[in-house]
Design a protein around this motif. Sequence first.
Motif, PDB file in Angstrom:
ATOM      1  N   ASP A 144       0.828  -1.204   0.000  1.00 50.36           N
ATOM      2  CA  ASP A 144       0.000   0.000   0.000  1.00 50.36           C
ATOM      3  C   ASP A 144       0.866   1.259   0.000  1.00 50.36           C
ATOM      4  OD1 ASP A 144      -2.693   1.303   0.315  1.00 50.36           O
ATOM      5  OD2 ASP A 144      -1.731   2.034   2.138  1.00 50.36           O
ATOM      6  N   ASP A 147      -9.762  -3.529  -4.642  1.00 48.09           N
ATOM      7  CA  ASP A 147      -9.942  -2.326  -3.831  1.00 48.09           C
ATOM      8  C   ASP A 147     -11.042  -2.480  -2.797  1.00 48.09           C
ATOM      9  OD1 ASP A 147      -9.275   0.522  -3.347  1.00 48.09           O
ATOM     10  OD2 ASP A 147     -11.356   0.826  -3.980  1.00 48.09           O
ATOM     11  N   ASP A 148     -12.025  -3.345  -3.043  1.00 49.11           N
ATOM     12  CA  ASP A 148     -13.119  -3.503  -2.096  1.00 49.11           C
ATOM     13  C   ASP A 148     -12.897  -4.663  -1.121  1.00 49.11           C
ATOM     14  OD1 ASP A 148     -13.402  -5.581  -3.864  1.00 49.11           O
ATOM     15  OD2 ASP A 148     -15.508  -5.178  -4.354  1.00 49.11           O
ATOM     16  N   TYR A 174      -8.016  -5.620   3.238  1.00 44.50           N
ATOM     17  CA  TYR A 174      -7.085  -4.644   2.678  1.00 44.50           C
ATOM     18  C   TYR A 174      -7.496  -3.214   3.032  1.00 44.50           C
ATOM     19  CZ  TYR A 174      -4.451  -1.854  -0.630  1.00 44.50           C
ATOM     20  OH  TYR A 174      -3.637  -0.894  -1.187  1.00 44.50           O
ATOM     21  N   ARG A 175      -8.792  -2.930   2.986  1.00 41.13           N
ATOM     22  CA  ARG A 175      -9.263  -1.596   3.376  1.00 41.13           C
ATOM     23  C   ARG A 175      -8.940  -1.306   4.843  1.00 41.13           C
ATOM     24  NH1 ARG A 175     -13.453   1.367   0.761  1.00 41.13           N
ATOM     25  NH2 ARG A 175     -13.704   0.724  -1.407  1.00 41.13           N
ATOM     26  N   THR A 176      -9.100  -2.317   5.706  1.00 43.38           N
ATOM     27  CA  THR A 176      -8.780  -2.140   7.127  1.00 43.38           C
ATOM     28  C   THR A 176      -7.303  -1.825   7.315  1.00 43.38           C
ATOM     29  OG1 THR A 176     -10.552  -3.625   7.820  1.00 43.38           O
ATOM     30  CG2 THR A 176      -8.761  -3.284   9.375  1.00 43.38           C
ATOM     31  N   ARG A 222      -5.155  -0.613   5.006  1.00 41.81           N
ATOM     32  CA  ARG A 222      -4.826   0.674   4.380  1.00 41.81           C
ATOM     33  C   ARG A 222      -5.258   1.850   5.257  1.00 41.81           C
ATOM     34  NH1 ARG A 222      -7.780   1.439  -1.116  1.00 41.81           N
ATOM     35  NH2 ARG A 222      -9.534   1.544   0.332  1.00 41.81           N
ATOM     36  N   ASN A 223      -6.499   1.823   5.725  1.00 38.70           N
ATOM     37  CA  ASN A 223      -6.994   2.933   6.532  1.00 38.70           C
ATOM     38  C   ASN A 223      -6.354   2.951   7.911  1.00 38.70           C
ATOM     39  OD1 ASN A 223      -8.701   3.617   4.402  1.00 38.70           O
ATOM     40  ND2 ASN A 223     -10.414   2.431   5.210  1.00 38.70           N
TER      41      ASN A 223
END
Length: 245
Positions: free
Chosen positions: A181, A214-215, A219-221, A223-224
């Motif tokens: 990321d 991306d969804d 991975y979102r957890t 990255r953020n």
Amino acid sequence: MTYCVGLLVDEGVVMLSDTRTNAGLDNISTFSKMFIVENPGDRALVLMTAGNLAITQTVWNLLQGGVWLNGISQKLADVPDMFTAAQLVGAAVRQVAAMDSAALASQGLGFDCSLLLGGQIAGGPPRLFLVYSAGNFIEATDDTPFLQIGEHKYGKPILDRVTSRETTLIEGVALTLISMDSTIRSNLSVALPLDLAVVRRDQLRICTRRRITDDDPYYRTVRNGWSQALRDAYLALPRPDFVLS
């Protein structure tokens, strides 16, 4: 360009690659850079590639069909150990160089490729190698348990600070995703989707294989959470008292 990273830890191997390929700013495509050789109970190998796509795809096809090494034609599916597997990848690279280097040079192009090979073959431990465009290679060690190819500089700092052989596979997946990321945020030539493969020691199979988009919720957890953690760490640092207001 691309970015691929491999971790060799006591519990096994984590391999992660992006999928972006570009031949100019207006010619961007998605190609998987990860190739799997698996025979459960005997071997689980993961090959990741960077550089000229035509070269690396030819190398992969040779490794499936047979490459001459030590006087016999061998495939990744039947080499006896991981060191021989790395030798075979190097031999395939040199064979493609012998076929294509002159033609590439005539077009003003260099012979550009690098490959990561990780996994385990029955009778030996998990191992991780980086094969260069000359066909020679290095191996991950206790001091440096990770290897990278492609746009590696943006994703290297977190690995330098945190990674060790005692890192668990679960921690290793999180680390490689943070490393990826960081690279995606700083370099447009690296992009989602990502390919992830995990080989757990002595299971002799791919225990996790995942296409990450991306969804993807994890991975979102990551990255953020990593972005917020960096902001919080920065804000928590003491301000320099030597700067005059």
